[in-house]
Write a protein that holds these residues in place. Structure first.
Motif, PDB file in Angstrom:
ATOM      1  N   ILE A 159      43.256  48.563  39.201  1.00  0.00           N
ATOM      2  CA  ILE A 159      42.333  47.669  39.873  1.00  0.00           C
ATOM      3  C   ILE A 159      41.998  46.513  38.946  1.00  0.00           C
ATOM      4  N   VAL A 160      42.278  45.291  39.404  1.00  0.00           N
ATOM      5  CA  VAL A 160      41.969  44.091  38.634  1.00  0.00           C
ATOM      6  C   VAL A 160      40.756  43.427  39.259  1.00  0.00           C
ATOM      7  N   VAL A 161      39.734  43.149  38.451  1.00  0.00           N
ATOM      8  CA  VAL A 161      38.499  42.558  38.932  1.00  0.00           C
ATOM      9  C   VAL A 161      38.252  41.236  38.215  1.00  0.00           C
ATOM     10  N   THR A 162      37.383  40.426  38.800  1.00  0.00           N
ATOM     11  CA  THR A 162      37.009  39.143  38.206  1.00  0.00           C
ATOM     12  C   THR A 162      35.523  39.105  37.905  1.00  0.00           C
ATOM     13  N   ALA A 163      34.939  40.258  37.662  1.00  0.00           N
ATOM     14  CA  ALA A 163      33.496  40.345  37.424  1.00  0.00           C
ATOM     15  C   ALA A 163      33.066  39.551  36.206  1.00  0.00           C
ATOM     16  N   THR A 164      33.947  39.418  35.204  1.00  0.00           N
ATOM     17  CA  THR A 164      33.618  38.671  33.990  1.00  0.00           C
ATOM     18  C   THR A 164      34.157  37.246  34.035  1.00  0.00           C
ATOM     19  N   LYS A 165      34.397  36.740  35.259  1.00  0.00           N
ATOM     20  CA  LYS A 165      34.897  35.386  35.482  1.00  0.00           C
ATOM     21  C   LYS A 165      36.335  35.188  35.008  1.00  0.00           C
ATOM     22  N   ARG A 166      37.051  36.269  34.803  1.00  0.00           N
ATOM     23  CA  ARG A 166      38.483  36.220  34.529  1.00  0.00           C
ATOM     24  C   ARG A 166      39.093  37.529  35.009  1.00  0.00           C
ATOM     25  N   ALA A 167      40.384  37.513  35.289  1.00  0.00           N
ATOM     26  CA  ALA A 167      41.052  38.701  35.810  1.00  0.00           C
ATOM     27  C   ALA A 167      41.265  39.708  34.695  1.00  0.00           C
ATOM     28  N   GLU A 168      40.678  40.905  34.875  1.00  0.00           N
ATOM     29  CA  GLU A 168      40.810  41.966  33.883  1.00  0.00           C
ATOM     30  C   GLU A 168      40.915  43.310  34.590  1.00  0.00           C
ATOM     31  N   SER A 169      41.484  44.267  33.889  1.00  0.00           N
ATOM     32  CA  SER A 169      41.550  45.619  34.414  1.00  0.00           C
ATOM     33  C   SER A 169      40.154  46.217  34.459  1.00  0.00           C
ATOM     34  N   LEU A 170      39.876  46.955  35.520  1.00  0.00           N
ATOM     35  CA  LEU A 170      38.565  47.584  35.669  1.00  0.00           C
ATOM     36  C   LEU A 170      38.271  48.532  34.510  1.00  0.00           C
ATOM     37  N   GLN A 171      39.318  49.144  33.955  1.00  0.00           N
ATOM     38  CA  GLN A 171      39.123  50.117  32.883  1.00  0.00           C
ATOM     39  C   GLN A 171      38.806  49.473  31.536  1.00  0.00           C
ATOM     40  N   SER A 172      39.041  48.163  31.406  1.00  0.00           N
ATOM     41  CA  SER A 172      38.903  47.537  30.094  1.00  0.00           C
ATOM     42  C   SER A 172      37.700  46.614  29.955  1.00  0.00           C
ATOM     43  N   ILE A 173      37.024  46.279  31.040  1.00  0.00           N
ATOM     44  CA  ILE A 173      35.911  45.346  30.920  1.00  0.00           C
ATOM     45  C   ILE A 173      34.691  46.051  30.327  1.00  0.00           C
ATOM     46  N   PRO A 174      33.912  45.336  29.489  1.00  0.00           N
ATOM     47  CA  PRO A 174      32.823  45.972  28.740  1.00  0.00           C
ATOM     48  C   PRO A 174      31.482  45.962  29.467  1.00  0.00           C
ATOM     49  N   ILE A 175      31.479  46.081  30.788  1.00  0.00           N
ATOM     50  CA  ILE A 175      30.241  46.123  31.546  1.00  0.00           C
ATOM     51  C   ILE A 175      30.317  47.244  32.568  1.00  0.00           C
ATOM     52  N   SER A 176      29.162  47.629  33.102  1.00  0.00           N
ATOM     53  CA  SER A 176      29.113  48.665  34.120  1.00  0.00           C
ATOM     54  C   SER A 176      29.360  48.043  35.491  1.00  0.00           C
ATOM     55  N   VAL A 177      30.514  48.345  36.079  1.00  0.00           N
ATOM     56  CA  VAL A 177      30.878  47.751  37.359  1.00  0.00           C
ATOM     57  C   VAL A 177      31.621  48.777  38.200  1.00  0.00           C
ATOM     58  N   SER A 178      31.340  48.778  39.495  1.00  0.00           N
ATOM     59  CA  SER A 178      32.070  49.590  40.463  1.00  0.00           C
ATOM     60  C   SER A 178      32.863  48.655  41.360  1.00  0.00           C
ATOM     61  N   ALA A 179      34.111  48.991  41.624  1.00  0.00           N
ATOM     62  CA  ALA A 179      34.972  48.173  42.468  1.00  0.00           C
ATOM     63  C   ALA A 179      35.546  49.030  43.589  1.00  0.00           C
ATOM     64  N   ILE A 180      35.516  48.484  44.799  1.00  0.00           N
ATOM     65  CA  ILE A 180      36.040  49.172  45.973  1.00  0.00           C
ATOM     66  C   ILE A 180      37.085  48.266  46.610  1.00  0.00           C
ATOM     67  N   GLY A 181      38.291  48.757  46.770  1.00  0.00           N
ATOM     68  CA  GLY A 181      39.373  47.981  47.356  1.00  0.00           C
ATOM     69  C   GLY A 181      39.196  47.785  48.855  1.00  0.00           C
ATOM     70  N   GLY A 182      39.845  46.756  49.379  1.00  0.00           N
ATOM     71  CA  GLY A 182      39.720  46.437  50.787  1.00  0.00           C
ATOM     72  C   GLY A 182      40.227  47.535  51.703  1.00  0.00           C
ATOM     73  N   GLU A 183      41.310  48.212  51.309  1.00  0.00           N
ATOM     74  CA  GLU A 183      41.840  49.303  52.131  1.00  0.00           C
ATOM     75  C   GLU A 183      40.851  50.457  52.219  1.00  0.00           C
ATOM     76  N   THR A 184      40.195  50.755  51.098  1.00  0.00           N
ATOM     77  CA  THR A 184      39.184  51.812  51.101  1.00  0.00           C
ATOM     78  C   THR A 184      38.007  51.440  51.976  1.00  0.00           C
ATOM     79  N   LEU A 185      37.592  50.175  51.916  1.00  0.00           N
ATOM     80  CA  LEU A 185      36.489  49.708  52.758  1.00  0.00           C
ATOM     81  C   LEU A 185      36.824  49.850  54.233  1.00  0.00           C
ATOM     82  N   SER A 186      38.055  49.503  54.588  1.00  0.00           N
ATOM     83  CA  SER A 186      38.479  49.583  55.986  1.00  0.00           C
ATOM     84  C   SER A 186      38.537  51.021  56.467  1.00  0.00           C
ATOM     85  N   LYS A 187      39.130  51.911  55.664  1.00  0.00           N
ATOM     86  CA  LYS A 187      39.241  53.307  56.058  1.00  0.00           C
ATOM     87  C   LYS A 187      37.885  53.998  56.119  1.00  0.00           C
TER      88      LYS A 187
END
Length: 335
Positions: free
Chosen positions: A41-69
């Motif tokens: 999962i790549v997120v832009t929470a830190t204003k740049r594209a980074e892996s969810l596992q590597s960013i140094p902040i507490s963030v939850s990410a939900i993909g669009g397919e999961t939201l739809s299902k």
């Protein structure tokens, strides 16, 4: 009885510089989509594209397919998927006052800004009247916990909720159409189409529609049942790669909600709602709730060098919200 009306217009032009660390991983990521491992999962929470596992902040990410299902069809439903996220809806669906780690606000005024900010494609929604029907054709949702003032500015002392829609994909012709039917004659329609416009541009158009009868049975003769659903939204996204270093994304959307309003529910029933069942109400008010939104946003990206990218986000929002409350919840002309 109480009548509330809110109208707001917001215009923002923001130019921000984002300094990217010149690491081989990011350089490869900008050149080839295959640099992202499958399932990551790549997120832009830190204003740049980074892996969810590597960013140094507490963030939850939900993909669009999961939201739809998961049938997450409005912003309020996010609380069922994100730990620590709670909300209060003072005027019904899609008008959330979020709470993260206990940080929120108790002001019921329509012109106050929550300390947990909401962003739609990186555009700050300063009032929930600007949010409208937001949860359709999404790429992902990111929820950041804790103060985010360094990257997001004010009104993020509790955290931030980022809603990211699917962008137009270059060189791809695709689309989908979903239809559903449920209780109370509910009809759901969702669709999107992505078409290329030459080699350097693409257009994506997405929409949603929902309609359902009210589940709050009104026992007053001639008056409709309350808490119905009646809404639609449409969004168009134009993606243009002017050159290898210059990119533009133009988004325009509108939404409209016009359901029967929400009923007043009070307990204990014996004292506050005598003679009424759990899903019954006696209301003499049948004025519909109305919410309308318009939004236009332009995101411009300029790669100055391998280590520096300048991003400009300019947005215009207009929203109106009207609802007529039967505060006493009875057939009497009381409140």
């Amino acid at each position: 009885m109480r009548e509330r009306l809110f109208r707001g217009i917001a215009l923002a032009g923001v130019a921000a510089t984002s300094i990217f660390a010149a690491t081989p991983a990011l350089a490869q990521e900008s050149q080839a989509e295959n640099a992202v491992p499958e399932g990551e999962i790549v997120v832009t929470a830190t204003k740049r594209a980074e892996s969810l596992q590597s960013i140094p902040i507490s963030v939850s990410a939900i993909g669009g397919e999961t939201l739809s299902k998961s049938r997450i069809v409005n912003v309020d439903s996010l609380v069922t998927k994100v730990a620590n996220l709670q909300l209060t809806s003072i005027v019904g669906d899609n008008t959330p006052i979020f709470s993260l780690r206990g940080v929120s606000m108790s002001d019921y005024s329509l012109n106050q800004a929550s300390p947990v900010a909401t962003y739609y494609d990186e555009v700050y929604k300063g009032n929930f009247a600007f949010l409208g029907v937001a949860m359709y054709d999404l790429e992902r949702v990111e929820v950041l916990r804790g103060p985010q003032g360094t990257l997001y500015g004010k009104n993020t002392t509790g955290g931030a909720v980022n809603i990211i829609a699917n962008s137009a994909k270059l060189g791809e012709t695709s689309g989908y159409f979903n239809a559903g039917y449920g209780n109370y004659n509910r009809v759901d329609l969702n669709a999107a189409v992505n078409v290329p416009l030459g080699d350097k541009a693409a257009l994506r158009v997405a929409g949603t529609y929902a309609k359902a009868d009210g589940w709050f049975k009104n026992v007053v003769p001639g008056k409709p049942d309350l808490a119905s659903t009646d809404e639609y939204a449409i969004r168009a996204t134009l993606n243009v790669e002017a050159s290898e270093t210059v990119r533009f994304v133009l988004r325009a959307s509108t939404s409209f909600q016009n359901p029967q309003n929400y009923g007043i529910y009070a307990q204990p029933e014996a004292a506050n709602r005598p003679g009424l069942g759990q899903r019954e109400i006696a209301s003499n008010i049948d004025t519909k709730r109305r919410a309308r939104t318009y939004s236009v946003a332009l995101t411009s990206t300029f790669d100055v060098s391998d280590a520096l990218t300048v991003t400009s986000i300019t947005a215009w929002d207009k929203g109106s919200l009207f609802f007529y409350e039967d505060t006493d919840g009875t057939a009497s002309q009381l409140l």
